[in-house]
Design a protein around this motif. Structure first.
Motif, mmCIF file in Angstrom:
data_model
loop_
_atom_site.group_PDB
_atom_site.id
_atom_site.type_symbol
_atom_site.label_atom_id
_atom_site.label_comp_id
_atom_site.label_asym_id
_atom_site.label_seq_id
_atom_site.Cartn_x
_atom_site.Cartn_y
_atom_site.Cartn_z
ATOM 1 N N TYR A 150 0.859 -1.240 0.050
ATOM 2 C CA TYR A 150 -0.143 -0.061 -0.110
ATOM 3 C C TYR A 150 0.724 1.220 0.042
ATOM 4 O O TYR A 150 1.740 1.128 0.408
ATOM 5 C CB TYR A 150 -0.694 -0.124 1.244
ATOM 6 N N ARG A 151 0.275 2.241 -0.409
ATOM 7 C CA ARG A 151 1.264 3.506 -0.584
ATOM 8 C C ARG A 151 1.072 4.510 0.811
ATOM 9 O O ARG A 151 2.111 4.883 0.996
ATOM 10 C CB ARG A 151 0.747 4.478 -1.637
ATOM 11 N N HIS A 152 0.102 4.401 1.382
ATOM 12 C CA HIS A 152 -0.024 5.109 2.718
ATOM 13 C C HIS A 152 0.281 4.415 3.822
ATOM 14 O O HIS A 152 -0.466 3.429 4.066
ATOM 15 C CB HIS A 152 -1.098 6.266 2.479
ATOM 16 N N HIS A 153 0.745 4.978 4.857
ATOM 17 C CA HIS A 153 0.897 4.240 6.401
ATOM 18 C C HIS A 153 1.101 5.427 7.216
ATOM 19 O O HIS A 153 0.423 6.516 7.090
ATOM 20 C CB HIS A 153 2.584 3.609 6.253
ATOM 21 N N VAL A 154 1.027 4.875 8.713
ATOM 22 C CA VAL A 154 1.026 5.755 9.666
ATOM 23 C C VAL A 154 2.323 5.967 10.076
ATOM 24 O O VAL A 154 2.875 5.041 10.807
ATOM 25 C CB VAL A 154 -0.184 5.155 10.650
ATOM 26 N N LEU A 155 2.726 7.257 10.498
ATOM 27 C CA LEU A 155 3.907 7.650 11.336
ATOM 28 C C LEU A 155 3.464 8.242 12.552
ATOM 29 O O LEU A 155 2.682 9.108 12.814
ATOM 30 C CB LEU A 155 4.716 8.682 10.211
ATOM 31 N N ALA A 156 4.506 7.744 13.598
ATOM 32 C CA ALA A 156 4.169 8.270 14.985
ATOM 33 C C ALA A 156 5.655 8.839 15.311
ATOM 34 O O ALA A 156 6.547 8.417 15.142
ATOM 35 C CB ALA A 156 4.001 7.243 15.924
#
Length: 167
Positions: free
Chosen positions: A27-33
């Motif tokens: 997938y192209r979009h991920h989640v950054l913390a």
């Protein structure tokens, strides 16, 4: 925690590194913390770009850039996908994001990627890489790698207590 390079991780655990890369590339979009100046967490969307043999975090000027420049610690979670199946598991990279300022590396990156200007580019120095998944329909499997150590695997069946290490 000790950080290392992506190449160190790939050298130590090539199959696991390939699994992680493949999972992020689905997938192209991920989640950054990231961590805000006051220490509280910030969670935002992000693209993870595997180029030149390692993952890069590229972004336009933003609060997340400011966060990483103040405190380089981060975690990035792979997009879980469109449904609850998560057939390929749940993958996360934690570590330090180091801004790329080397003109030669930036030039090499820009040969293959045309990001909107201005942009910031960060290299990933992993302190932990983890994958959680379900095997055989009911066995929770957690794989964790940290610099200087082996890949550790924990498993727990549906009727077991806490996960036990198996390797």
């Amino acid at each position: 925690m000790t950080s290392s390079s992506w190449e160190d991780f790939r050298s130590a655990e090539p199959d696991f590194a390939d699994t992680v890369r493949t999972r992020f590339e689905q997938y192209r979009h991920h989640v950054l913390a990231t961590l805000r100046k006051d220490g509280s967490p910030r969670v935002t969307g992000l693209e993870v770009d595997f180029r030149l043999g390692e993952p890069f975090l590229g972004m336009m000027p933003s609060r997340k850039v400011q966060d990483l420049l103040c405190d380089p610690r981060f975690a990035v979670q792979a997009n879980p996908g469109p449904d609850a199946q998560m057939a390929d598991g749940d993958v996360r990279i934690s570590g330090r994001a180091v801004e790329v300022t080397d003109p030669a590396l930036l030039a090499r990156y820009l040969e293959v990627v045309k990001p909107p200007e201005p942009f910031h580019l960060f290299r990933v120095e992993p302190t932990e890489v983890a994958r959680t998944g379900i095997e055989g329909g009911d066995t929770l499997t957690i794989q964790v790698w940290r610099p200087g150590g082996p890949l550790r695997t924990f498993r727990r069946g549906s009727d077991d207590g806490s996960p036990g290490e198996v390797s």
